[in-house]
Enzyme design. Structure first.
Site, short mmCIF file in Angstrom:
data_model
loop_
_atom_site.label_atom_id
_atom_site.label_comp_id
_atom_site.label_asym_id
_atom_site.label_seq_id
_atom_site.Cartn_x
_atom_site.Cartn_y
_atom_site.Cartn_z
N LYS A 21 -6.63 -12.07 -9.09
CA LYS A 21 -7.93 -12.13 -8.42
C LYS A 21 -8.83 -11.01 -8.91
O LYS A 21 -8.35 -9.92 -9.19
CB LYS A 21 -7.70 -11.96 -6.91
N LYS B 270 -11.77 -5.16 -6.37
CA LYS B 270 -12.53 -3.92 -6.44
C LYS B 270 -11.63 -2.74 -6.78
O LYS B 270 -12.10 -1.68 -7.13
CB LYS B 270 -13.35 -3.68 -5.18
N LYS C 151 0.83 -1.22 0.00
CA LYS C 151 0.00 0.00 0.00
C LYS C 151 0.86 1.26 0.00
O LYS C 151 0.50 2.25 -0.62
CB LYS C 151 -0.96 0.00 1.19
#
Ligand code: TRP
Length: 334
Positions: free
Chosen positions: A197, A200, A115
């Site tokens: 994967k 979102k 992140k």
């Protein structure tokens, strides 16, 4: 234990739009857990502000997520579904546990490194101590089980380490949580890159089916989904695109992969892809109706929120009082 049941805790962040992957992989499987466990499902809005949020849309998304939990089938009477930010004990325990967490431990968190690389203009302390808040979430409810995907396993590990450290100093304060690995949810991959994967936060919106996508969009995305060489509809490692669509079809219809393969034996993508879209829409359309109904009934939703907040506060404060006493904070005169 609550009411003779073991406690299970999970939650999702109110960032981005939930995808079919979030539903088939997690949410759908949460629905029946309350039969065996006392379940808490949070809307993790405190965690969401580690990344800058636009207030109006954030407020709306958080409320929508809670409504979506209900629309997806989580019974708000049998489960405690609530906003993390409405229960101040989360923030308080976060502080206390932060004093029992080593920087060396936090430095090892791979999600922080990812992140931080992605948001290099805003590497804030909250992003760094994110796992401590997550430990507080889990430990406040004396949770026995936490259903976690692989990406959250390291966070569960540090939660256990913090809890064990605290217990070693103060006695048995926290239940040591374990991962919940009950029946496996479907693993849904990106429609555009089946090695990744479905996410979102994917930059390519065609890779993900969002739970709020309308029927035509679902049809279009399924049609555009990448497939593999050859035209056979078969589940195999060298056919990641088709296998992913079969997995989605199977999870949405309840048919096994073998049944699905048989159904499309000898048929082409021209028949298969629209059938996948139809199966997805058969799940999404009733969910949309329920979602709209819930959101429109503001009084109902508010009363659900109030009751569940209160229930969460009751159990969280019980643990917090115990922690305060153990640490040695002075009594608050009543
Ligand atoms: N970090 C989790 C995620 O992004 C969300 C989360 C916050 C969570 N607190 C939790 C999940 C406690 C399980 C338990 O998916």
């Amino acid at each position: 234990m609550i009411n003779d049941k073991k406690v299970l805790y999970s939650g999702m962040q109110a960032t981005g739009n939930l995808t079919l992957g979030n539903y088939l992989g997690a949410l759908k499987n949460w629905v029946s857990l309350n039969e065996e466990y006392e379940c808490f499902f949070g809307v993790m809005d405190l965690h969401s502000i580690t990344i800058r949020q636009e207030p109006a849309s954030f407020r709306k998304r958080a409320r929508n997520l809670l409504a979506l939990y209900i629309a997806a089938g989580l019974d708000p009477v049998k489960n405690c579904i609530y906003f993390q930010s409405h229960v101040s004990a989360h923030a308080e325990l976060n502080w206390i546990l932060g004093c029992f967490t080593y920087m060396g431990e936090l430095n090892r968190m791979t999600q922080f490194k990812d992140k931080a690389a992605k948001h290099s203009d805003n590497i804030n302390a909250g992003l760094y101590t994110y796992p401590v808040l997550m430990a507080a979430d889990i430990l406040l409810y004396q949770s026995d089980y936490v259903p976690v995907g692989r990406d959250q396993q390291q966070h569960l590990e540090i939660t256990r380490d913090i809890a064990q450290r605290f217990n070693a100093i103060y006695g048995d304060v926290f239940t040591i949580p374990e991962g919940y690995y009950g029946k496996r949810g479907a693993k849904v991959m990106s429609l555009q890159d089946p090695s990744k994967k479905m996410s979102k936060s994917d930059e390519n919106p065609n890779g993900s089916i969002y739970l709020m996508d309308d029927a035509d969009t679902v049809v279009r995305k399924c049609k555009r989904a990448v497939t593999d060489s050859g035209s056979e509809i078969r589940y195999s490692e060298d056919k990641p695109g088709v296998s992913n669509l079969l997995e989605i079809y199977s999870a949405c219809t309840g048919k096994s992969i073998e049944e699905a393969e048989k159904e499309f034996d000898g048929k082409g993508y021209g028949e298969f892809k629209p059938a996948v879209a139809e199966a997805v829409n058969a799940i999404l359309e009733p969910m949309h109706k329920e979602f709209e109904r819930i959101l429109q009934d503001k009084g109902y939703l508010d009363s659900i929120i109030k009751e569940n907040d209160e229930k969460a506060r009751y159990f969280a404060n019980k643990t917090l009082r115990k922690v305060r006493k153990k640490v040695g904070f002075t009594d608050i005169p009543r």
